[in-house]
Design a protein around this motif. Structure first.
Motif, PDB file in Angstrom:
ATOM      1  N   GLN A 492     -16.569  25.057  -0.315  1.00  0.00           N
ATOM      2  CA  GLN A 492     -17.923  25.368   0.152  1.00  0.00           C
ATOM      3  C   GLN A 492     -18.214  24.762   1.529  1.00  0.00           C
ATOM      4  O   GLN A 492     -19.210  25.082   2.163  1.00  0.00           O
ATOM      5  N   ILE A 493     -17.353  23.862   1.988  1.00  0.00           N
ATOM      6  CA  ILE A 493     -17.551  23.220   3.292  1.00  0.00           C
ATOM      7  C   ILE A 493     -16.810  24.025   4.347  1.00  0.00           C
ATOM      8  O   ILE A 493     -15.580  24.161   4.292  1.00  0.00           O
ATOM      9  N   ASN A 494     -17.545  24.579   5.312  1.00  0.00           N
ATOM     10  CA  ASN A 494     -16.969  25.483   6.303  1.00  0.00           C
ATOM     11  C   ASN A 494     -17.415  25.109   7.712  1.00  0.00           C
ATOM     12  O   ASN A 494     -18.406  24.409   7.913  1.00  0.00           O
ATOM     13  N   VAL A 495     -16.654  25.616   8.687  1.00  0.00           N
ATOM     14  CA  VAL A 495     -17.006  25.438  10.100  1.00  0.00           C
ATOM     15  C   VAL A 495     -18.376  26.057  10.365  1.00  0.00           C
ATOM     16  O   VAL A 495     -18.742  27.078   9.777  1.00  0.00           O
ATOM     17  N   ASP A 496     -19.161  25.398  11.210  1.00  0.00           N
ATOM     18  CA  ASP A 496     -20.498  25.816  11.629  1.00  0.00           C
ATOM     19  C   ASP A 496     -21.575  25.485  10.598  1.00  0.00           C
ATOM     20  O   ASP A 496     -22.743  25.793  10.806  1.00  0.00           O
ATOM     21  N   ARG A 509     -17.631  21.240  13.503  1.00  0.00           N
ATOM     22  CA  ARG A 509     -16.968  21.983  14.587  1.00  0.00           C
ATOM     23  C   ARG A 509     -15.599  22.494  14.154  1.00  0.00           C
ATOM     24  O   ARG A 509     -15.260  23.656  14.362  1.00  0.00           O
ATOM     25  N   THR A 510     -14.788  21.620  13.597  1.00  0.00           N
ATOM     26  CA  THR A 510     -13.441  21.998  13.162  1.00  0.00           C
ATOM     27  C   THR A 510     -13.103  21.309  11.843  1.00  0.00           C
ATOM     28  O   THR A 510     -13.636  20.232  11.533  1.00  0.00           O
ATOM     29  N   ILE A 511     -12.216  21.942  11.073  1.00  0.00           N
ATOM     30  CA  ILE A 511     -11.693  21.356   9.840  1.00  0.00           C
ATOM     31  C   ILE A 511     -10.174  21.409   9.912  1.00  0.00           C
ATOM     32  O   ILE A 511      -9.580  22.494   9.999  1.00  0.00           O
ATOM     33  N   LYS A 514      -4.618  19.819   7.253  1.00  0.00           N
ATOM     34  CA  LYS A 514      -3.376  19.045   7.227  1.00  0.00           C
ATOM     35  C   LYS A 514      -3.643  17.567   7.491  1.00  0.00           C
ATOM     36  O   LYS A 514      -3.113  16.688   6.818  1.00  0.00           O
ATOM     37  N   ALA A 515      -4.484  17.291   8.494  1.00  0.00           N
ATOM     38  CA  ALA A 515      -4.818  15.907   8.834  1.00  0.00           C
ATOM     39  C   ALA A 515      -5.970  15.371   7.983  1.00  0.00           C
ATOM     40  O   ALA A 515      -6.332  14.201   8.096  1.00  0.00           O
ATOM     41  N   LYS A 516      -6.556  16.233   7.144  1.00  0.00           N
ATOM     42  CA  LYS A 516      -7.715  15.871   6.315  1.00  0.00           C
ATOM     43  C   LYS A 516      -8.833  15.264   7.173  1.00  0.00           C
ATOM     44  O   LYS A 516      -9.299  14.159   6.929  1.00  0.00           O
ATOM     45  N   LYS A 517      -9.228  16.045   8.181  1.00  0.00           N
ATOM     46  CA  LYS A 517     -10.223  15.553   9.134  1.00  0.00           C
ATOM     47  C   LYS A 517     -11.227  16.651   9.460  1.00  0.00           C
ATOM     48  O   LYS A 517     -10.863  17.808   9.639  1.00  0.00           O
ATOM     49  N   ILE A 518     -12.499  16.264   9.498  1.00  0.00           N
ATOM     50  CA  ILE A 518     -13.582  17.176   9.876  1.00  0.00           C
ATOM     51  C   ILE A 518     -14.230  16.641  11.145  1.00  0.00           C
ATOM     52  O   ILE A 518     -14.702  15.503  11.176  1.00  0.00           O
ATOM     53  N   GLU A 519     -14.225  17.441  12.206  1.00  0.00           N
ATOM     54  CA  GLU A 519     -14.848  17.060  13.476  1.00  0.00           C
ATOM     55  C   GLU A 519     -16.275  17.587  13.489  1.00  0.00           C
ATOM     56  O   GLU A 519     -16.521  18.764  13.192  1.00  0.00           O
TER      57      GLU A 519
END
Length: 708
Positions: A492-496, A509-511, A514-519
């Motif tokens: 349910q967690i998406n860009v924007d 901004r970005t998901i 692979k790195a398990k990181k959300i910007e």
């Protein structure tokens, strides 16, 4: 007089503090610890001086000139260790005793100094003890072979948990390393089963409870604001702002998402009316440095008010200074949790604790009121029993084998059997489990010895091995070089999308999966943010008390006028039943196409009832909100429902089939997935269901149908 029993350096400490007198738990503990050889559980309300109650007599008695660490303080939280470090160091200032923090974030140089010259007091977590046993077994003997005392802080947080079983096992192993038996002192404000707490000493008969029944004055009140859907109503936020704007407040909702929503919306209101800016969130998803800043601000700021919207992370005894009031949004899941939260306010001597409930539905109002009444009656949930923790025995078998760099099967089996954490597990079961570990290559047999197998090495060498609890699969949330926190990832967690975290609204901004990181960047639009976290199990006594309140005519002064009206209407709905005994009477409403059964019982019993209905092929839906089952009114459904207990004998076979059809059911159990299947069934049955209590309930209840 207990003061006279203390050593002169400790008496000087007491004089320097300018205490007018020792507190009741301190007086009792000093006399008991210094005049006997018993272990003790010190039970008294929050901020009653339990830490000093343990350490004043211990520091008076221990000869710190003896080689090795003399006192081991064990805490459930690294943050609590960091918080207590200065306090313990201050207690030792007249003794020239070294105090060392030992955890993953502690100073490496100070750890090395301790290893070269073991002495003094060490503050540690269970996971760090485990890591030492696995990686530095020589250091365990070097440090702790002359240990005199173990102090377990917040011991209630270990009761009835896998982590508590691990700690019991580690304490048992430490006792066998020790030249002579050390004494154990447990500290807590909320123990529901003293006998269970005594088991942490390995000597229940030699463990005494010192209970300070001194009550803390609490001023409680209830407000009601009807919520529609998952959103809290705007009127609640307006009232909450007015309630907290001129005080230091902790606000406890029941999920991390709601904690964020509250912090953000209160700050928006405050900004609009030019109030103070100090609105924070504090929970496990907020970055550690951010949490530490919030704690530092609350403890050291003397001029400005603040509100911290938090979850259980601030239930335990981390010192955040003076809190004027605690706000609870809807019901806690346990009375124990409510006790911890109430204790966070009014910590100054003579100050009154202030507790404000905000409720958003009739059933949340009823449950909140039930928890409050039980709190006043002195009820605390007993810990969940787990007499046969096969999965934790498996984990400790790997730990012991790795620490010995190989061990004879007979010695490993003997060490596990003598471990007081596993005293209820039979020798034949231990033998079978060790054989299974060899079969699946977690252990490798070489003649009469075992070493950790190739598959086992991958598990044991992972840093995650030291903890027995299942960690969430989290993604880091960052804004440029700044780490904001981490959240459990879901589709349910998406860009924007917008996200609430650390009391701010962010846009994704970005998901990077692979790195398990959300910007993220600060959000400026009005998009609705996503939420995360929540849930909890409820003890049967809370639901019984809810039914008792529904049946009664009692008028509760703590309720606002609106709350009273909501309770009156809910009671009116149940007047169609002739309910007289909350322990056995259970309402059932017959509709043309279905009937609704209200169980008024706890989570594990409801799980078991639902399981039995599935086994009986009864089509039903369960609602946790009102503890009710909506059952399809098919032919024979009433008869089948009345005969549910006959399926209890087949539960093991049914669970076995469920596991065969869906092996992923074991993914929730960190170490259980390595067990033989029959032990997996026992683990699921023990942790998710309560067969005995369900049988008792179903055998004794009296179904009361509506009078319509």
């Amino acid at each position: 007089m207990s003061y006279d029993l203390l050593s002169e350096p400790i008496r000087k400490y007491v004089r320097d503090q300018r205490w007018e007198q020792l507190r009741p738990i301190q007086t009792a503990a000093i006399t008991a610890i210094l005049s006997t050889k018993n272990n003790y559980i010190l039970a008294s309300r929050t901020a009653s001086g339990k830490t000093e109650a343990a350490f004043l007599p211990i520091l008076s008695q221990v000869d710190f000139n003896q080689p090795g660490v003399q006192v081991l303080y064990i805490s459930p939280l690294i943050a609590l260790i960091n918080d207590q470090f200065g306090r313990v160091e201050d207690l030792c200032k007249n003794l020239q005793v070294d105090v060392t923090k030992w955890h993953g974030e502690a100073n490496r140089a100070l750890k090395e100094r301790l290893l070269k010259r073991p002495s003094g007091i060490v503050l540690i977590t269970p996971e760090s003890i485990e890591a030492m046993f696995v990686n530095k077994p020589y250091h365990v003997s070097q440090l702790f072979s002359n240990l005199q005392f173990v102090v377990i802080d917040e011991i209630h947080s270990f009761l009835g948990t896998d982590r508590g079983i691990q700690l019991k096992s580690l304490l048992s192993r430490l006792q066998h390393v020790n030249c002579s038996s050390f004494r154990t002192i447990g500290l807590s404000a909320t123990i529901g089963d003293y006998q269970e707490a005594k088991k942490f000493t390995g000597n229940e008969n030699g463990t005494k409870v010192l209970l300070d029944r001194t009550a803390k004055s609490v001023k409680a009140s209830f407000k009601y604001f009807e919520a529609s859907g998952s959103d809290l109503p705007l009127d609640l936020f307006k009232d909450l702002y007015l309630q907290t704007k001129d005080s230091n407040a902790l606000i406890f909702p029941n999920s991390r998402g709601l904690a964020e929503e509250i912090a953000v919306k209160l700050k928006k209101i405050s900004d609009r009316v030019k109030g103070h800016p100090n609105y924070f969130s504090h929970h496990s998803s907020v970055d550690k440095e951010v949490r530490e800043y919030v704690e530092y601000f609350a403890k050291n700021n003397k001029r400005e008010h603040f509100s911290i919207s938090c979850t259980s992370t601030l239930e335990l005894g981390i010192d955040i200074g003076a809190v004027d009031q605690v706000v609870q949004i809807d019901s806690t899941f346990s009375v124990s949790s409510l006790i911890q939260r109430v204790g966070r306010s009014g910590r100054k001597e003579g100050a009154e604790s202030i507790l404000q409930f905000y409720t958003t539905s009739p059933w949340e109002l009823l449950r909140s009121l039930a928890c409050w009444v039980l709190y006043q009656e002195g009820f605390i949930e007993p810990p969940a029993a787990n007499d046969k923790p096969y999965d934790l025995l498996l984990h400790q078998a790997l730990s012991i084998t790795k620490g010995h760099s190989g061990i004879s099967i007979a010695d490993l089996s003997s060490e596990l059997k003598r471990n007081f954490a596993f005293e209820s597990i039979e020798q034949t079961e231990i033998t079978e489990l060790l054989g299974h570990l060899i079969k699946i290559d977690l252990l490798e047999k070489i003649r009469d010895e075992v070493i950790v197998g190739v598959t086992g090495e991958e598990i044991v060498n992972d840093r995650d091995f030291y903890s027995v609890f299942q960690k969430e699969e989290n993604f880091k949330v960052v804004n440029g070089a700044n780490r904001i926190g981490e959240i459990p990832f879901s589709p349910q967690i998406n860009v924007d999308q917008n996200l609430l975290l650390a009391a701010r609204i962010w846009k994704i901004r970005t998901i990077d999966e692979k790195a398990k990181k959300i910007e993220v960047i600060p959000a400026s639009d009005g998009k609705k943010p996503v939420f995360f976290g929540g849930g909890g199990a409820t003890h049967p006594r809370i639901w019984e008390k809810m039914l008792e309140i529904l049946i009664s005519k009692e008028d509760f002064e703590v309720l606002s006028k609106v709350c009273r009206e909501e309770l009156r209407q809910l009671r009116q709905e149940f007047e169609i039943f002739d309910l007289t005994d909350y322990q056995v009477d259970r309402p059932l409403i017959r509709y043309p196409m279905h009937f609704q059964f209200f169980s008024f019982t706890g989570t594990k019993i409801n799980n078991t009832i639902k399981l039995l209905m599935d086994m009986a092929a009864i089509n039903c839906q369960f609602s946790n909100l009102d503890s009710s089952f909506e059952i399809e009114n098919s032919k024979g459904a009433v008869t089948q429902f009345a005969e549910l207990t006959k399926h209890i004998a087949q539960i093991d076979n049914y669970l076995l089939q469920l596991l065969e059809d869906n092996p992923s059911l074991m993914e929730a159990y960190k170490w259980g997935k390595y067990l033989p299947v029959k032990y997996q069934v026992a683990l699921i049955k023990n942790t998710r269901y309560d067969v005995d209590q369900t049988k008792r309930l179903l055998s004794n209840i009296k179904i009361i149908t509506s009078r319509l």
